[in-house]
Design a protein around this motif. Structure first.
Motif, PDB file in Angstrom:
ATOM      1  N   ILE A 117       0.843  -1.196   0.000  1.00  0.00           N
ATOM      2  CA  ILE A 117       0.000   0.000   0.000  1.00  0.00           C
ATOM      3  C   ILE A 117       0.878   1.247   0.000  1.00  0.00           C
ATOM      4  N   SER A 125       0.880   5.203   0.676  1.00  0.00           N
ATOM      5  CA  SER A 125       0.084   6.188   1.410  1.00  0.00           C
ATOM      6  C   SER A 125       0.856   7.486   1.576  1.00  0.00           C
ATOM      7  N   ARG A 144      -2.802   2.446  -9.340  1.00  0.00           N
ATOM      8  CA  ARG A 144      -3.345   3.416  -8.387  1.00  0.00           C
ATOM      9  C   ARG A 144      -4.403   2.811  -7.463  1.00  0.00           C
ATOM     10  N   SER A 145      -4.727   1.558  -7.663  1.00  0.00           N
ATOM     11  CA  SER A 145      -5.748   0.920  -6.830  1.00  0.00           C
ATOM     12  C   SER A 145      -5.259   0.701  -5.403  1.00  0.00           C
ATOM     13  N   ARG A 146      -3.927   0.749  -5.178  1.00  0.00           N
ATOM     14  CA  ARG A 146      -3.385   0.533  -3.817  1.00  0.00           C
ATOM     15  C   ARG A 146      -2.898   1.844  -3.190  1.00  0.00           C
ATOM     16  N   CYS A 147      -3.373   2.977  -3.717  1.00  0.00           N
ATOM     17  CA  CYS A 147      -2.916   4.295  -3.259  1.00  0.00           C
ATOM     18  C   CYS A 147      -4.003   5.048  -2.493  1.00  0.00           C
ATOM     19  N   LEU A 148      -3.577   5.775  -1.476  1.00  0.00           N
ATOM     20  CA  LEU A 148      -4.497   6.633  -0.726  1.00  0.00           C
ATOM     21  C   LEU A 148      -3.703   7.673   0.054  1.00  0.00           C
ATOM     22  N   PRO A 171      -9.414   8.238  -0.344  1.00  0.00           N
ATOM     23  CA  PRO A 171      -9.118   7.330  -1.446  1.00  0.00           C
ATOM     24  C   PRO A 171      -8.840   8.044  -2.759  1.00  0.00           C
ATOM     25  N   HIS A 172      -8.001   7.449  -3.583  1.00  0.00           N
ATOM     26  CA  HIS A 172      -7.900   7.814  -4.993  1.00  0.00           C
ATOM     27  C   HIS A 172      -9.167   7.299  -5.664  1.00  0.00           C
ATOM     28  N   THR A 227      -8.897   3.616  -5.844  1.00  0.00           N
ATOM     29  CA  THR A 227      -8.526   2.832  -4.667  1.00  0.00           C
ATOM     30  C   THR A 227      -9.566   1.750  -4.378  1.00  0.00           C
ATOM     31  N   VAL A 250      -7.928  -1.866   0.413  1.00  0.00           N
ATOM     32  CA  VAL A 250      -6.821  -0.975   0.797  1.00  0.00           C
ATOM     33  C   VAL A 250      -7.286  -0.021   1.891  1.00  0.00           C
TER      34      VAL A 250
END
Length: 281
Positions: free
Chosen positions: A82, A84, A102-106, A124-125, A128, A132
């Protein structure tokens, strides 16, 4: 590997953690010295990321720098790690614009000073995934923070938008000659802040009418709308008139490093006391 920056930071960090331990406010089961022994720093990013499952970036609040950091990080960690950011106002879609997955980004935005003020905003993005957010929420809770979830990104997130509204009206009231800098601070510290230290504005309204929130709005809603429509334009914090407000503040607390450090230490001690009170209740 210990860097020069690490050697400079450790004495102040050790002092802070020992004070927390003495006040019985140190989190976790390890002593202050045991926790300090777990910290490490590296000049090489690849070494720093070895074995990581969660990366919390805390570099300067400059978009281009953050974007470059994440371009480097993404190639050095596994696809399930992840990513962050601690940014206080840059939206995730901008911070992670150059990241491929970008699914694991926040954003996990802590509040300064984060050890005493537990809130962390999870933002969340647009891409996301829910797992996550869930994993980050669980991690922040486990380390003793108080995470809140935003359902989608917005400029300034939640905390800074509410804070900006308070700042704007406080500034206008001082600038318009309604109240002094010292007294507007007392309005918060001895008034609203006393309420909001344990319950928020929504619960405050709910408890301030005999039959709850709906009753509150029946009684006070029209007055609140009238006040809101009377608010002035967004203040100009850089105009000539702003200097008098700055000077008034500096008369109360000079902007020299010695004075600011002393007040920050006082703030932290007071926040520690409040955090202990909240913990015990």
């Amino acid at each position: 590997m210990t860097t020069n920056q690490d050697r400079l930071l450790r004495p102040s960090l050790r002092k802070q953690m020992e004070e927390l331990e003495e006040a019985h406010m140190l989190r976790g089961e390890l002593s202050a010295m045991q926790q300090l022994a777990l910290l490490s720093s590296y000049d090489d990013l690849a070494h720093a990321l070895e074995g990581a499952f969660f990366v919390q970036e805390c570099v300067f609040e400059q978009l281009e720098i953050k974007q470059r950091v994440y371009q480097d990080i993404e190639h050095l960690v596994g696809k399930d790690v992840i990513l962050s950011s601690s940014t206080s106002c840059l939206v995730p879609s901008s911070v992670f614009a150059n990241v491929q997955n970008r699914s694991r980004c926040l954003v996990s935005h802590p509040v300064n000073p984060p050890y005493y003020v537990k809130l962390v905003e999870l933002v969340p993005h647009p891409e996301t995934v829910a797992t996550v957010m869930d994993t980050t929420h669980a991690l922040m809770t486990k380390v003793g923070q108080a995470p809140v979830r935003l359902k989608k990104e917005i400029d300034g997130f939640a905390l800074n938008r509410v804070q900006a509204a308070v700042i704007a009206e406080s500034w206008r009231l001082v600038q318009d000659g309604i109240i002094s800098v010292q007294d507007i601070d007392l309005v918060m510290s001895e008034g609203l802040g006393m309420r909001y230290a344990f319950i928020g504005p929504m619960e405050t309204m709910h408890l301030n009418a005999p039959e709850g929130l709906e009753d509150y709005m029946k009684r006070y809603g029209e007055g609140i709308m009238r006040l809101i429509t009377s608010f002035g334009p967004v203040p100009d914090f850089f105009c000539e008139g702003a200097k008098s407000i700055i000077n008034e503040m500096c008369e109360l607390i000079p902007s020299g490093q010695q004075h600011l450090t002393a007040r920050k230490d006082r703030r932290d001690q007071l926040l520690m006391g409040l955090a202990k009170l909240k913990k015990d209740h």
